[in-house]
Design an enzyme around this catalytic site. Structure first.
Site, PDB file in Angstrom:
ATOM      1  N   ASN A 114     -10.287  -0.119   0.063  1.00  0.00           N
ATOM      2  CA  ASN A 114      -8.303  -0.054  -0.303  1.00  0.00           C
ATOM      3  C   ASN A 114      -8.065  -0.942  -1.530  1.00  0.00           C
ATOM      4  O   ASN A 114      -8.170  -2.157  -1.326  1.00  0.00           O
ATOM      5  CB  ASN A 114      -8.571  -1.104   0.828  1.00  0.00           C
ATOM      6  CG  ASN A 114      -6.596  -1.213   1.333  1.00  0.00           C
ATOM      7  OD1 ASN A 114      -5.835  -0.571   1.165  1.00  0.00           O
ATOM      8  ND2 ASN A 114      -6.122  -2.282   2.736  1.00  0.00           N
ATOM      9  N   CYS A 117       0.767  -1.385  -0.268  1.00  0.00           N
ATOM     10  CA  CYS A 117       0.014  -0.108   0.166  1.00  0.00           C
ATOM     11  C   CYS A 117       0.901   1.237   0.160  1.00  0.00           C
ATOM     12  O   CYS A 117       0.457   2.517   0.052  1.00  0.00           O
ATOM     13  CB  CYS A 117      -0.910   0.193   1.524  1.00  0.00           C
ATOM     14  SG  CYS A 117      -2.314  -1.314   1.460  1.00  0.00           S
ATOM     15  N   HIS A 163      -3.648   7.120   3.097  1.00  0.00           N
ATOM     16  CA  HIS A 163      -3.328   6.166   2.775  1.00  0.00           C
ATOM     17  C   HIS A 163      -5.591   5.382   3.388  1.00  0.00           C
ATOM     18  O   HIS A 163      -5.961   5.495   4.404  1.00  0.00           O
ATOM     19  CB  HIS A 163      -2.448   4.561   3.178  1.00  0.00           C
ATOM     20  CG  HIS A 163      -3.766   2.923   3.114  1.00  0.00           C
ATOM     21  ND1 HIS A 163      -3.952   2.779   1.715  1.00  0.00           N
ATOM     22  CD2 HIS A 163      -3.448   2.044   3.384  1.00  0.00           C
ATOM     23  CE1 HIS A 163      -4.225   1.694   1.500  1.00  0.00           C
ATOM     24  NE2 HIS A 163      -3.953   0.973   2.380  1.00  0.00           N
TER      25      HIS A 163
HETATM   26  N1  ACO Z   1     -18.315  -9.457   8.910  1.00  0.00           N
HETATM   27  C1  ACO Z   1     -18.966  -9.252  10.250  1.00  0.00           C
HETATM   28  N2  ACO Z   1     -17.987  -9.659  11.002  1.00  0.00           N
HETATM   29  C2  ACO Z   1     -17.016 -10.209  10.726  1.00  0.00           C
HETATM   30  C3  ACO Z   1     -16.121  -9.618   9.794  1.00  0.00           C
HETATM   31  C4  ACO Z   1     -17.038  -9.446   8.590  1.00  0.00           C
HETATM   32  N3  ACO Z   1     -16.218  -9.086   7.345  1.00  0.00           N
HETATM   33  N4  ACO Z   1     -15.159  -9.716  10.325  1.00  0.00           N
HETATM   34  C5  ACO Z   1     -14.302  -9.857  11.620  1.00  0.00           C
HETATM   35  N5  ACO Z   1     -15.909 -10.186  12.157  1.00  0.00           N
HETATM   36  C6  ACO Z   1     -16.280 -10.163  13.546  1.00  0.00           C
HETATM   37  C7  ACO Z   1     -15.380 -11.121  13.947  1.00  0.00           C
HETATM   38  O1  ACO Z   1     -14.894 -12.841  14.200  1.00  0.00           O
HETATM   39  C8  ACO Z   1     -14.595 -10.908  15.620  1.00  0.00           C
HETATM   40  O2  ACO Z   1     -15.886 -11.415  15.757  1.00  0.00           O
HETATM   41  P1  ACO Z   1     -15.811 -12.024  17.282  1.00  0.00           P
HETATM   42  O3  ACO Z   1     -15.951 -11.059  18.753  1.00  0.00           O
HETATM   43  O4  ACO Z   1     -16.627 -12.275  17.346  1.00  0.00           O
HETATM   44  O5  ACO Z   1     -14.948 -12.426  17.452  1.00  0.00           O
HETATM   45  C9  ACO Z   1     -15.591  -9.106  15.162  1.00  0.00           C
HETATM   46  O6  ACO Z   1     -16.106  -8.648  14.160  1.00  0.00           O
HETATM   47  C10 ACO Z   1     -14.395  -7.839  15.784  1.00  0.00           C
HETATM   48  O7  ACO Z   1     -13.269  -8.426  14.276  1.00  0.00           O
HETATM   49  P2  ACO Z   1     -11.803  -8.349  14.343  1.00  0.00           P
HETATM   50  O8  ACO Z   1     -11.382  -8.417  13.348  1.00  0.00           O
HETATM   51  O9  ACO Z   1     -10.930  -7.348  15.747  1.00  0.00           O
HETATM   52  O10 ACO Z   1     -12.268  -7.029  13.610  1.00  0.00           O
HETATM   53  P3  ACO Z   1     -11.952  -5.085  13.632  1.00  0.00           P
HETATM   54  O11 ACO Z   1     -12.605  -3.801  14.093  1.00  0.00           O
HETATM   55  O12 ACO Z   1     -10.004  -5.585  13.789  1.00  0.00           O
HETATM   56  O13 ACO Z   1     -11.673  -4.823  11.632  1.00  0.00           O
HETATM   57  C11 ACO Z   1     -10.360  -5.015  10.267  1.00  0.00           C
HETATM   58  C12 ACO Z   1     -11.311  -6.132  11.317  1.00  0.00           C
HETATM   59  C13 ACO Z   1     -10.709  -4.209   9.407  1.00  0.00           C
HETATM   60  C14 ACO Z   1     -10.105  -5.705   8.778  1.00  0.00           C
HETATM   61  C15 ACO Z   1      -9.210  -4.076  10.398  1.00  0.00           C
HETATM   62  O14 ACO Z   1      -8.590  -5.094  11.671  1.00  0.00           O
HETATM   63  C16 ACO Z   1      -8.401  -3.554   9.409  1.00  0.00           C
HETATM   64  O15 ACO Z   1      -8.632  -2.646   9.376  1.00  0.00           O
HETATM   65  N6  ACO Z   1      -7.406  -3.922  10.183  1.00  0.00           N
HETATM   66  C17 ACO Z   1      -6.237  -2.875   8.939  1.00  0.00           C
HETATM   67  C18 ACO Z   1      -6.485  -3.644   7.238  1.00  0.00           C
HETATM   68  C19 ACO Z   1      -5.133  -3.017   7.122  1.00  0.00           C
HETATM   69  O16 ACO Z   1      -5.016  -1.328   7.323  1.00  0.00           O
HETATM   70  N7  ACO Z   1      -4.219  -3.157   6.364  1.00  0.00           N
HETATM   71  C20 ACO Z   1      -2.781  -2.249   5.500  1.00  0.00           C
HETATM   72  C21 ACO Z   1      -2.355  -2.395   4.103  1.00  0.00           C
HETATM   73  S1  ACO Z   1      -3.574  -3.850   3.369  1.00  0.00           S
HETATM   74  C22 ACO Z   1      -1.685  -3.639   2.491  1.00  0.00           C
HETATM   75  O17 ACO Z   1      -0.288  -3.360   2.859  1.00  0.00           O
HETATM   76  C23 ACO Z   1      -1.790  -4.791   1.573  1.00  0.00           C
END
Ligand code: ACO
Length: 331
Positions: free
Chosen positions: A288, A113, A258
């Protein structure tokens, strides 16, 4: 490195097909409310049959048109991508052929990214050693080609698109979108690589003929850990570039981060005391798009009239590797 390189003709292109959160509900166990509240994304554009070079070609044509340059005026092509059409030839060579250019250097840079910010610094270096250089920098990603749509931790976030610009030592007329690249800071930390990977098909995970691809062929991400590092790294590199240029948050007119997740963007802006009206956000419309995210946001900001003459913009990105970086642009 201090020299007067200019970034001009910022343009973007996204594929026509729109995938809404409601559409995703039919593919994977998720829902519109979760996606909006956790990521800020409402829809994203995804390819039907296009490859990285097709998106890059469209964005590059616009960048050339906006700078009144012809393809043959370009002296170097850099493509920022981790989803090239093929490993060989590289995406830049395929784009060059589509643009009808021959005989100039054409290379890809993979910094996930952060690829566009890395590309700006590489292009500045080329302009330093070859003052007449006109570098086409195009970031293009078909991230969905490496997403398992059944994996809800990645399929709701990532999308496809391209952003392009010309980097040179040349100034442009007022009606051409352009700015002076004042500084760039780049970082990487390979020890954190395992938190965000695409292993399958690489030489450490070679495939044999007939083998079915496994989960590791697609983006694997420890979302929560990546989130924390993204906030810290984008904050640190933003503060570093501001400090070394004796700037405070009040001096920044536009913050273009980003577009990974609205919560990451808001967390970084809050720690840095950047006011809401200075933050540019379009993650709700495009998701993204990895390396393409920052140049898409830059071009979108210009098209929406958010960039005014004299403005100072801070662009910052974070991605797999891990890589991260920031740049200051004075319009
Ligand atoms: N739909 C519904 N529920 C979901 C989903 C979904 N798509 N995904 C996860 N959940 C659930 C999980 O199972 C969990 O449930 P639980 O509490 O019962 O266990 C709950 O939601 C929370 O899950 P988390 O993984 O903690 O969710 P989080 O708030 O962290 O959001 C996300 C996930 C959106 C992926 C976030 O962590 C994120 O944006 N991470 C960074 C991504 C990023 O910036 N990447 C860098 C660049 S990418 C590159 O370089 C190619």
């Amino acid at each position: 490195m201090k020299n007067s390189s200019y970034i001009a003709g910022f343009s973007f292109y996204v594929p026509e097909s729109v995938l809404t959160n409601k559409d995703l509900e039919k593919l994977v166990d998720t829902n519109d409310e979760w996606i909006i509240s956790r990521t800020g994304i409402r829809q994203r554009h995804i390819v039907s049959h296009q490859a990285c070079s097709d998106l890059a070609y469209e964005a590059s044509l616009k960048a050339l048109e906006r700078t009144c340059l012809k393809p043959e005026d370009i002296t170097h092509i850099i493509t920022a991508t981790f989803t090239p059409d093929t490993y060989v030839p590289n995406a830049a060579c395929i784009i060059m052929e589509k643009l009808g250019i021959r005989g100039i250097p054409a290379m890809d840079v993979n910094a996930a990214c952060t690829g566009f910010i890395y590309g700006i610094e590489l292009a500045r270096g080329l302009c330093y050693v070859s003052p007449g250089a006109k570098v086409l920098l195009v970031a293009s990603e078909v991230v969905t080609s490496r997403i398992n749509m059944k994996d809800r931790s990645t399929s709701v976030i990532f999308a496809d698109g391209a952003g392009a610009c010309i980097i040179s030592n040349q100034t442009f007329d007022d009606d051409v979108p352009s700015g002076c690249v004042q500084d760039v800071v780049l970082k990487a930390d390979g020890s954190l690589g395992p938190l965000l990977t695409v292993k399958g098909g690489g030489s450490a995970h070679a495939m044999v003929p007939g083998q079915v691809v496994g989960d590791d062929f697609f983006v694997q991400m420890e979302g929560r850990e990546v989130f924390k590092h993204a906030v810290r790294s984008m904050r640190d590199v933003s503060l570093e570039i501001m400090n070394r240029n004796s700037l405070t948050a009040d001096d920044i007119d536009l913050f273009i981060p980003h577009q990974a997740n609205i919560r990451i963007i808001e967390a970084v802006a809050k720690i840095m005391n950047i006011k809401d009206e200075k933050i540019f956000v379009n993650v709700q419309d495009y998701g993204n798009t990895s390396a393409a995210s920052v140049p898409i946001a830059l071009a979108d900001a210009w098209e929406k009239g958010r960039i005014k003459p004299g403005y100072l913009a801070l662009l910052v990105a974070f991605g797999g590797g891990f890589t991260w970086g920031a740049t200051l642009i004075r319009f």
